[in-house]
Design an enzyme around this catalytic site. Structure first.
Site, PDB file in Angstrom:
ATOM      1  N   ASP A  87      19.120  52.582  46.146  1.00 45.97           N
ATOM      2  CA  ASP A  87      18.573  52.088  47.412  1.00 45.97           C
ATOM      3  C   ASP A  87      17.347  51.215  47.183  1.00 45.97           C
ATOM      4  O   ASP A  87      17.067  50.307  47.972  1.00 45.97           O
ATOM      5  CB  ASP A  87      18.184  53.266  48.312  1.00 45.97           C
ATOM      6  CG  ASP A  87      19.282  53.630  49.296  1.00 45.97           C
ATOM      7  OD1 ASP A  87      19.870  52.712  49.878  1.00 45.97           O
ATOM      8  OD2 ASP A  87      19.551  54.821  49.489  1.00 45.97           O
ATOM      9  N   ASN A 113      24.358  53.950  67.647  1.00 45.32           N
ATOM     10  CA  ASN A 113      24.906  54.724  68.766  1.00 45.32           C
ATOM     11  C   ASN A 113      23.961  54.968  69.937  1.00 45.32           C
ATOM     12  O   ASN A 113      24.426  55.339  71.016  1.00 45.32           O
ATOM     13  CB  ASN A 113      25.397  56.083  68.248  1.00 45.32           C
ATOM     14  CG  ASN A 113      26.579  55.941  67.304  1.00 45.32           C
ATOM     15  OD1 ASN A 113      27.644  55.484  67.692  1.00 45.32           O
ATOM     16  ND2 ASN A 113      26.387  56.311  66.042  1.00 45.32           N
TER      17      ASN A 113
END
EC number: 2.7.2.1
Length: 400
Positions: free
Chosen positions: A150, A337
């Site tokens: 990452d 979401n």
């Protein structure tokens, strides 16, 4: 006939994602997630072709159990898939001082990942469990395990942005500096934004909001990362599920001296008991909080603080690209979401000509992708995270 496949293990602090991806066109043959680890219930969900499977165990199970169930039960029962796995790609959160690009995993690399555990104490030890499990169950692929970091995406951040204003020797001797996280997700968002905005990658200026249990915001200039909110560890920056994000460092000394709390206890509080959980007193899971936003004062406070801090970072990062921004990206579980979070955050940025199309914003969830801004205002995109695609590409590149 199957092309060669890559098994991808994305071992997170509160969930474990896994998938098997083909080498030819990067189609997904199998995918799944294990949720609610270390709580009273563990849920396995996986999908093969169009068939979906769920298994719920009403008992706390270890990470090792989850990994072994995936490798020895779910995968082995799909022999055509299992027998064609050519390599294993692992998401590793922190590469530390020495690892800033994807690498084949050797004993030396395992040692370096272990050395970097102090930078990512929630994540790197779990990432190492994934490596250990794949070595045990797939010994013939031991030399074809790839670590994808990452932190690699953030290696382009300039020195004036990644250093802390502490004595320089701590950076030179011990590598104390900003490293960032969520880089694999950001890398996918950059590539996909370039396609959706129809802007050359090397010219692209965007701000990426990766919002999930862990949350960060990164600014990309001319296609590369130039700053990010997470720091030496994934504790700095935004308010998160259980992590405090930015605080005055003196809070630690106050808690130690005035409250007589040990450093390890304070560390545990800041990493595991703060953030949305600590503020709301209810949950770290945004799905459990959002429905009570208008009825629970503490939950409303927690979400408002979360959005306030994010909007401050976004407006600050506008100055990094001198206002020449091509768009904002929302990704990660909350970013993809939560129409509520997007609405609150963008309302605070209206003075910068960011405006939401409320109807489209409400509908944008459950894997949908696209623009949620009003026409002729700054582009606002929702892009579902696809770390697996980046890990697959990096893994095949390394073994070839």
């Amino acid at each position: 006939m199957f092309n060669k496949l890559v098994l991808i293990l994305n071992c997170g602090s509160s969930s474990l994602k896994f998938s098997v991806v083909s080498s030819d066109n990067y189609t997904t043959k199998l995918s799944g997630i294990v949720e609610f680890l270390n709580l009273s219930q563990i849920r396995f969900f996986w999908k093969i072709k169009k068939k979906e499977y769920v298994r719920v165990i009403n008992k706390s199970k270890s990470y090792d159990y989850a990994l072994n169930y995936i490798l020895t039960k779910i995968l082995k029962e799909e022999s055509k898939i299992f027998n064609n796995i050519a390599c294993v790609g692992h998401r590793v959160v922190h590469g530390g001082v020495n690892l800033n690009k994807s690498v084949l995993i050797t004993q030396e690399i395992i040692k370096l990942i272990t050395d970097a555990c102090s930078f990512a104490p929630l994540h790197n030890p779990i990432n190492l469990l994934g490596i250990k499990a794949s070595h045990a169950v797939l010994p013939h692929l031991k030399e074809k395990n790839v670590a994808v970091f990452d932190t690699s995406f953030h290696s382009s951040i300039p020195k004036f942005a990644y250093l802390y204003a502490i004595p320089y020797k701590f950076y030179k001797k011990f590598g104390i500096r900003k490293y960032g996280a969520h880089g694999i997700s950001c890398q996918y968002s950059v590539c996909r934004s370039s396609e959706l905005l129809q802007i050359e990658l090397t010219s692209l200026n965007i701000i990426i909001c990766h919002l999930g249990g862990g949350a960060s915001v990164s600014v990309v200039k001319n296609g590369v990362c130039v700053d990010t909110s997470m720091g030496l560890t994934p504790l700095e920056g935004l308010i998160m599920g259980t992590r405090s994000g930015d605080i005055d460092p003196s809070v630690i000394f106050f808690m130690n001296k005035q409250l007589n709390l040990s450093i390890s206890t304070i560390n545990n509080i800041l990493i595991n008991k703060s953030g949305l959980l600590g503020l709301s007193g209810v949950s770290s899971d945004f799905r459990n909080l959002e429905s009570e936003y208008n009825s629970n004062i503490r939950i409303k406070l927690a979400i408002d603080m979360f959005c306030y801090r994010l909007s401050k970072y976004i407006s600050g990062y506008m100055s990094v690209v001198k206002g020449k921004l091509h768009g904002i990206v929302f990704t990660g579980g909350i970013g993809e979401n939560s129409s509520l979070v997007r609405s609150i955050v963008i309302s605070k940025l209206a003075f910068l000509n960011f405006k939401l199309n409320s109807d489209i914003n409400m509908l944008m969830k459950s894997g949908k992708e696209g623009f949620i801004n009003i026409k002729n205002t700054f582009p606002i995109l929702v892009i579902p995270a696809n770390e697996e695609l980046i890990i697959a590409k990096e893994s095949f590149s390394e073994i070839n």
